[in-house]
Motif scaffolding. Sequence first.
Motif, short mmCIF file in Angstrom:
data_model
loop_
_atom_site.label_atom_id
_atom_site.label_comp_id
_atom_site.label_asym_id
_atom_site.label_seq_id
_atom_site.Cartn_x
_atom_site.Cartn_y
_atom_site.Cartn_z
N LYS A 95 2.17 2.07 -3.44
CA LYS A 95 1.10 2.63 -4.28
C LYS A 95 0.91 4.12 -4.00
CE LYS A 95 -3.85 2.06 -5.35
NZ LYS A 95 -5.06 1.27 -5.04
N TYR A 96 1.02 4.50 -2.73
CA TYR A 96 0.77 5.89 -2.32
C TYR A 96 2.05 6.66 -2.03
CZ TYR A 96 -4.24 5.20 -2.08
OH TYR A 96 -5.56 4.98 -2.40
N PHE B 287 -6.02 7.90 -10.74
CA PHE B 287 -5.54 7.68 -9.37
C PHE B 287 -4.57 8.76 -8.90
CE2 PHE B 287 -2.26 5.84 -6.56
CZ PHE B 287 -3.05 5.60 -5.45
N TYR C 16 -11.02 6.29 -2.44
CA TYR C 16 -10.80 6.38 -3.88
C TYR C 16 -11.65 5.36 -4.64
CZ TYR C 16 -8.70 5.91 -8.46
OH TYR C 16 -8.54 5.83 -9.82
N GLU C 17 -11.68 4.13 -4.17
CA GLU C 17 -12.45 3.09 -4.83
C GLU C 17 -13.94 3.43 -4.85
OE1 GLU C 17 -11.37 -0.41 -2.68
OE2 GLU C 17 -9.49 -0.70 -3.80
N CYS D 115 -5.22 11.69 -5.98
CA CYS D 115 -4.33 11.84 -4.82
C CYS D 115 -3.81 13.26 -4.70
CB CYS D 115 -3.16 10.87 -4.93
SG CYS D 115 -3.61 9.14 -4.65
N LEU E 75 -3.92 5.20 5.19
CA LEU E 75 -3.72 4.90 3.77
C LEU E 75 -4.84 4.00 3.26
CD1 LEU E 75 0.13 4.33 3.46
CD2 LEU E 75 -1.21 6.22 2.50
N GLN E 76 -5.22 3.01 4.08
CA GLN E 76 -6.31 2.12 3.67
C GLN E 76 -7.62 2.90 3.54
OE1 GLN E 76 -6.16 -1.30 2.76
NE2 GLN E 76 -8.11 -0.55 1.97
N MET F 289 0.83 -1.21 0.00
CA MET F 289 0.00 0.00 0.00
C MET F 289 0.87 1.27 0.00
SD MET F 289 -3.18 1.04 -0.05
CE MET F 289 -4.19 -0.31 0.59
N ASN G 212 -7.54 4.70 0.34
CA ASN G 212 -7.70 3.76 -0.77
C ASN G 212 -9.16 3.37 -0.95
OD1 ASN G 212 -6.18 2.10 -2.77
ND2 ASN G 212 -7.17 0.42 -1.68
N THR G 213 -9.85 3.10 0.16
CA THR G 213 -11.28 2.77 0.10
C THR G 213 -12.08 3.96 -0.42
OG1 THR G 213 -11.03 1.22 1.93
CG2 THR G 213 -13.27 1.98 1.45
#
Length: 245
Positions: free
Chosen positions: A4-5, A49, A31-32, A53, A24-25, A1, A28-29
Amino acid sequence: MRDKYASMIADLNTFGVEISDKQLQQFNTYYELLVKWNEVMNLTAITDFEDVCKLHFVDSISACQFFDFSSDDYSLIDIGTGAGFPGIPLKIVFPNLKITLFDSLNKRLNFLNEVIDKLDLNNQGSIVTLHGRAEDFASTKKDSLRETFDIAVSRAVANMSTLCEYCLPYVKVGGNFIAFKSEKASEELVKAKGAIHLLGGKLTSSNEFILPESDYSRTICIVNKVEPTSKKYPRKAGVPSKTPL
């Protein structure tokens, strides 16, 4: 993760912000969910993406360079929150904040309520959504939200004069209105000088900067609430945008 970030983590580090794996999670959620919901309703024109960010997440947190959101359990209202910017990113990074996400479109709030639930954002402090027009909930009627918040924020909603009429009535005396503006802010601030005074505010800083590793110019304007807003304001719905002070 973290790989990715990596770019976003580096951007936030320039603001003195370090985020945990849990945060971060959450991003990520978020964004999804943003991409998923954007397929059926218009939340944002930005879906790539890296762009989300930089232009949504980092941009929303950028005000922390000029205001310490972590210093108290502030109550904060995000006027015209749209897809949750800047309110949701601020809540992720500064969970102590007590946030109200305010928008005139109910289906956006349905999206935000799912984000709040899936990210478990109510586990510290609080975060709620509110449907309506900014002019209506800051009236002088009983049970209004007039002058009940420590902070009001707004991002890319209207010109500075109109924004001040939307936002300053919600701020307690001694609190602050924080406007997230583009590079055109200096011209807007000149035009908004009279409005800021009329509404009980005083411009304390106008902070120009470039988003990290980009060419995107931004300005964070901070207006301190120095006296109560006159009961004449805000004017009835629609007037502040059509006839700015």
